[in-house]
Design a protein around this motif. Sequence first.
Motif, PDB file in Angstrom:
ATOM      1  N   LEU A  39       0.847  -1.179   0.000  1.00 24.17           N
ATOM      2  CA  LEU A  39       0.000   0.000   0.000  1.00 24.17           C
ATOM      3  C   LEU A  39       0.885   1.232   0.000  1.00 24.17           C
ATOM      4  O   LEU A  39       1.632   1.466   0.944  1.00 24.17           O
ATOM      5  N   ASN A  40       0.837   1.969  -1.106  1.00 27.61           N
ATOM      6  CA  ASN A  40       1.672   3.168  -1.260  1.00 27.61           C
ATOM      7  C   ASN A  40       3.146   2.865  -1.016  1.00 27.61           C
ATOM      8  O   ASN A  40       3.863   3.612  -0.340  1.00 27.61           O
ATOM      9  N   GLY A  41       3.609   1.727  -1.566  1.00 26.52           N
ATOM     10  CA  GLY A  41       5.013   1.373  -1.517  1.00 26.52           C
ATOM     11  C   GLY A  41       5.459   0.626  -0.283  1.00 26.52           C
ATOM     12  O   GLY A  41       6.626   0.249  -0.171  1.00 26.52           O
ATOM     13  N   LEU A  42       4.540   0.396   0.673  1.00 19.11           N
ATOM     14  CA  LEU A  42       4.889  -0.294   1.918  1.00 19.11           C
ATOM     15  C   LEU A  42       4.024  -1.537   2.077  1.00 19.11           C
ATOM     16  O   LEU A  42       2.861  -1.542   1.686  1.00 19.11           O
ATOM     17  N   LEU A  43       4.619  -2.585   2.667  1.00 21.48           N
ATOM     18  CA  LEU A  43       3.826  -3.775   2.953  1.00 21.48           C
ATOM     19  C   LEU A  43       2.724  -3.435   3.946  1.00 21.48           C
ATOM     20  O   LEU A  43       2.953  -2.715   4.923  1.00 21.48           O
ATOM     21  N   CYS A  44       1.546  -3.961   3.693  1.00 24.57           N
ATOM     22  CA  CYS A  44       0.421  -3.748   4.600  1.00 24.57           C
ATOM     23  C   CYS A  44      -0.192  -5.101   4.911  1.00 24.57           C
ATOM     24  O   CYS A  44      -0.643  -5.798   4.001  1.00 24.57           O
ATOM     25  N   LYS A  45      -0.211  -5.473   6.188  1.00 25.45           N
ATOM     26  CA  LYS A  45      -0.739  -6.774   6.589  1.00 25.45           C
ATOM     27  C   LYS A  45      -2.037  -6.650   7.381  1.00 25.45           C
ATOM     28  O   LYS A  45      -2.432  -7.582   8.075  1.00 25.45           O
ATOM     29  N   GLN A  46      -2.718  -5.521   7.229  1.00 25.71           N
ATOM     30  CA  GLN A  46      -3.953  -5.273   7.957  1.00 25.71           C
ATOM     31  C   GLN A  46      -5.143  -5.282   6.990  1.00 25.71           C
ATOM     32  O   GLN A  46      -5.377  -4.306   6.271  1.00 25.71           O
ATOM     33  N   PRO A  47      -5.918  -6.372   6.950  1.00 19.72           N
ATOM     34  CA  PRO A  47      -7.062  -6.438   6.033  1.00 19.72           C
ATOM     35  C   PRO A  47      -8.074  -5.309   6.234  1.00 19.72           C
ATOM     36  O   PRO A  47      -8.727  -4.876   5.280  1.00 19.72           O
ATOM     37  N   ALA A  48      -8.190  -4.826   7.480  1.00 21.08           N
ATOM     38  CA  ALA A  48      -9.186  -3.789   7.773  1.00 21.08           C
ATOM     39  C   ALA A  48      -8.682  -2.379   7.498  1.00 21.08           C
ATOM     40  O   ALA A  48      -9.408  -1.414   7.715  1.00 21.08           O
ATOM     41  N   GLN A  49      -7.451  -2.247   7.011  1.00 25.84           N
ATOM     42  CA  GLN A  49      -6.892  -0.919   6.714  1.00 25.84           C
ATOM     43  C   GLN A  49      -7.802  -0.179   5.736  1.00 25.84           C
ATOM     44  O   GLN A  49      -8.176  -0.698   4.682  1.00 25.84           O
ATOM     45  N   GLN A  50      -8.188   1.046   6.093  1.00 26.24           N
ATOM     46  CA  GLN A  50      -9.020   1.856   5.204  1.00 26.24           C
ATOM     47  C   GLN A  50      -8.151   2.506   4.129  1.00 26.24           C
ATOM     48  O   GLN A  50      -7.061   3.014   4.430  1.00 26.24           O
ATOM     49  N   ILE A  51      -8.612   2.474   2.902  1.00 27.03           N
ATOM     50  CA  ILE A  51      -7.858   3.071   1.815  1.00 27.03           C
ATOM     51  C   ILE A  51      -8.707   4.114   1.104  1.00 27.03           C
ATOM     52  O   ILE A  51      -9.939   4.090   1.168  1.00 27.03           O
ATOM     53  N   LYS A  52      -8.029   5.023   0.422  1.00 30.69           N
ATOM     54  CA  LYS A  52      -8.680   6.085  -0.328  1.00 30.69           C
ATOM     55  C   LYS A  52      -8.518   5.833  -1.821  1.00 30.69           C
ATOM     56  O   LYS A  52      -7.681   5.029  -2.255  1.00 30.69           O
ATOM     57  N   GLU A  53      -9.282   6.555  -2.604  1.00 33.50           N
ATOM     58  CA  GLU A  53      -9.230   6.397  -4.059  1.00 33.50           C
ATOM     59  C   GLU A  53      -7.831   6.714  -4.600  1.00 33.50           C
ATOM     60  O   GLU A  53      -7.387   6.130  -5.592  1.00 33.50           O
ATOM     61  N   SER A  54      -7.121   7.617  -3.925  1.00 33.64           N
ATOM     62  CA  SER A  54      -5.800   8.031  -4.403  1.00 33.64           C
ATOM     63  C   SER A  54      -4.691   7.056  -4.026  1.00 33.64           C
ATOM     64  O   SER A  54      -3.571   7.167  -4.525  1.00 33.64           O
ATOM     65  N   ASP A  55      -4.977   6.089  -3.134  1.00 30.15           N
ATOM     66  CA  ASP A  55      -3.957   5.134  -2.700  1.00 30.15           C
ATOM     67  C   ASP A  55      -3.586   4.169  -3.825  1.00 30.15           C
ATOM     68  O   ASP A  55      -4.407   3.851  -4.698  1.00 30.15           O
ATOM     69  N   VAL A  56      -2.333   3.712  -3.800  1.00 26.07           N
ATOM     70  CA  VAL A  56      -1.834   2.750  -4.790  1.00 26.07           C
ATOM     71  C   VAL A  56      -1.658   1.399  -4.103  1.00 26.07           C
ATOM     72  O   VAL A  56      -0.887   1.274  -3.142  1.00 26.07           O
ATOM     73  N   VAL A  57      -2.373   0.398  -4.586  1.00 25.11           N
ATOM     74  CA  VAL A  57      -2.321  -0.951  -4.023  1.00 25.11           C
ATOM     75  C   VAL A  57      -1.677  -1.876  -5.050  1.00 25.11           C
ATOM     76  O   VAL A  57      -2.114  -1.931  -6.206  1.00 25.11           O
ATOM     77  N   LEU A  58      -0.625  -2.589  -4.634  1.00 25.34           N
ATOM     78  CA  LEU A  58       0.101  -3.472  -5.540  1.00 25.34           C
ATOM     79  C   LEU A  58      -0.013  -4.923  -5.092  1.00 25.34           C
ATOM     80  O   LEU A  58       0.073  -5.231  -3.900  1.00 25.34           O
ATOM     81  N   LEU A  59      -0.189  -5.804  -6.056  1.00 25.46           N
ATOM     82  CA  LEU A  59      -0.134  -7.249  -5.852  1.00 25.46           C
ATOM     83  C   LEU A  59       0.855  -7.801  -6.868  1.00 25.46           C
ATOM     84  O   LEU A  59       0.677  -7.600  -8.075  1.00 25.46           O
ATOM     85  N   ASP A  60       1.912  -8.461  -6.387  1.00 28.05           N
ATOM     86  CA  ASP A  60       2.964  -8.953  -7.285  1.00 28.05           C
ATOM     87  C   ASP A  60       3.527  -7.807  -8.128  1.00 28.05           C
ATOM     88  O   ASP A  60       3.781  -7.946  -9.335  1.00 28.05           O
ATOM     89  N   ASP A  61       3.690  -6.653  -7.465  1.00 21.94           N
ATOM     90  CA  ASP A  61       4.243  -5.436  -8.093  1.00 21.94           C
ATOM     91  C   ASP A  61       3.371  -4.881  -9.208  1.00 21.94           C
ATOM     92  O   ASP A  61       3.809  -4.006  -9.964  1.00 21.94           O
ATOM     93  N   GLU A  62       2.120  -5.370  -9.309  1.00 20.01           N
ATOM     94  CA  GLU A  62       1.190  -4.854 -10.308  1.00 20.01           C
ATOM     95  C   GLU A  62       0.069  -4.107  -9.595  1.00 20.01           C
ATOM     96  O   GLU A  62      -0.483  -4.598  -8.603  1.00 20.01           O
ATOM     97  N   PRO A  63      -0.290  -2.910 -10.088  1.00 20.06           N
ATOM     98  CA  PRO A  63      -1.359  -2.146  -9.422  1.00 20.06           C
ATOM     99  C   PRO A  63      -2.726  -2.814  -9.590  1.00 20.06           C
ATOM    100  O   PRO A  63      -3.039  -3.342 -10.661  1.00 20.06           O
ATOM    101  N   LEU A  64      -3.503  -2.797  -8.511  1.00 19.15           N
ATOM    102  CA  LEU A  64      -4.877  -3.282  -8.568  1.00 19.15           C
ATOM    103  C   LEU A  64      -5.802  -2.104  -8.840  1.00 19.15           C
ATOM    104  O   LEU A  64      -5.685  -1.046  -8.215  1.00 19.15           O
ATOM    105  N   ARG A  65      -6.733  -2.308  -9.761  1.00 18.54           N
ATOM    106  CA  ARG A  65      -7.683  -1.245 -10.102  1.00 18.54           C
ATOM    107  C   ARG A  65      -9.070  -1.845 -10.246  1.00 18.54           C
ATOM    108  O   ARG A  65      -9.233  -2.966 -10.738  1.00 18.54           O
ATOM    109  N   LEU A  66     -10.055  -1.081  -9.798  1.00 16.98           N
ATOM    110  CA  LEU A  66     -11.431  -1.485 -10.026  1.00 16.98           C
ATOM    111  C   LEU A  66     -11.753  -1.251 -11.491  1.00 16.98           C
ATOM    112  O   LEU A  66     -11.565  -0.148 -12.010  1.00 16.98           O
ATOM    113  N   THR A  67     -12.208  -2.293 -12.157  1.00 21.37           N
ATOM    114  CA  THR A  67     -12.497  -2.175 -13.580  1.00 21.37           C
ATOM    115  C   THR A  67     -13.922  -2.615 -13.867  1.00 21.37           C
ATOM    116  O   THR A  67     -14.490  -3.450 -13.164  1.00 21.37           O
TER     117      THR A  67
END
Length: 230
Positions: A29-57
């Motif tokens: 999450l924004n370049g840092l590992l995040c291990k909290q499933p309940a972490q609240q995120i904003k539309e501007s946040d960058v979420v990566l899985l396997d170094d690939e960004p996740l986007r709602l499509t």
Amino acid sequence: MRLDKFVCDCTGLTRSQAGKLIRQGEIQLNGLLCKQPAQQIKESDVVLLDDEPLRLTGPRYILLHKPAGYVCSTDDPDHNTVFVLLDEPNIDKLHTVGRLDLDTTGLLLITDDGQWSHKISSPKHECAKTYRAWLADPVEDSAIAQFAEGVMLRGEKTPTKPAQLEIINPTECLLTIHEGRYHQVKRMFAAIGNKVVQLHRERVGPLTLDTSLAEGEYRQLTPEEVSLFN
């Protein structure tokens, strides 16, 4: 929106699968590992899985079990809207497919796909909607034929389209209509001298309310369910 919900919506994983992935340190999450499933995120946040960004499509198709006391509008000074029940990004882009009254419960569809919702709500498509109605007084068997022929509503110039009435017991009925006039079910029973005291929508077209959803809960429609209205 919670991080695990965002991962679910982007990947198709279940909430438990997404939570496991996050706790294992697979999500940044924004370049840092995040291990909290309940972490609240904003539309501007960058979420990566396997170094690939996740986007709602793609468009969203939501089935909500609407409780009483909520209105089907984006803003109301006196009542909560159904949109406060949703944990979704870009809420302002969503709209309800038709409306349910403040005190009516049951199946409500919500989407950001205008063409899809038009196929359901447009009068020319005559999409069937089934309601369970509890009445103040016993209903006569003759109401079945009256509704099948169409009834004249107060203030209207044409009768309703034929509707199918099934009497469950003297004060409980299932009514299927094929149009969406203002307060139509309540007005139809009023036209035959009765009063609806409780109303619940069980079905829209071929789609039935998911019985696993408690009032106020929702889920995304499956691709197969979405295609039922195409």
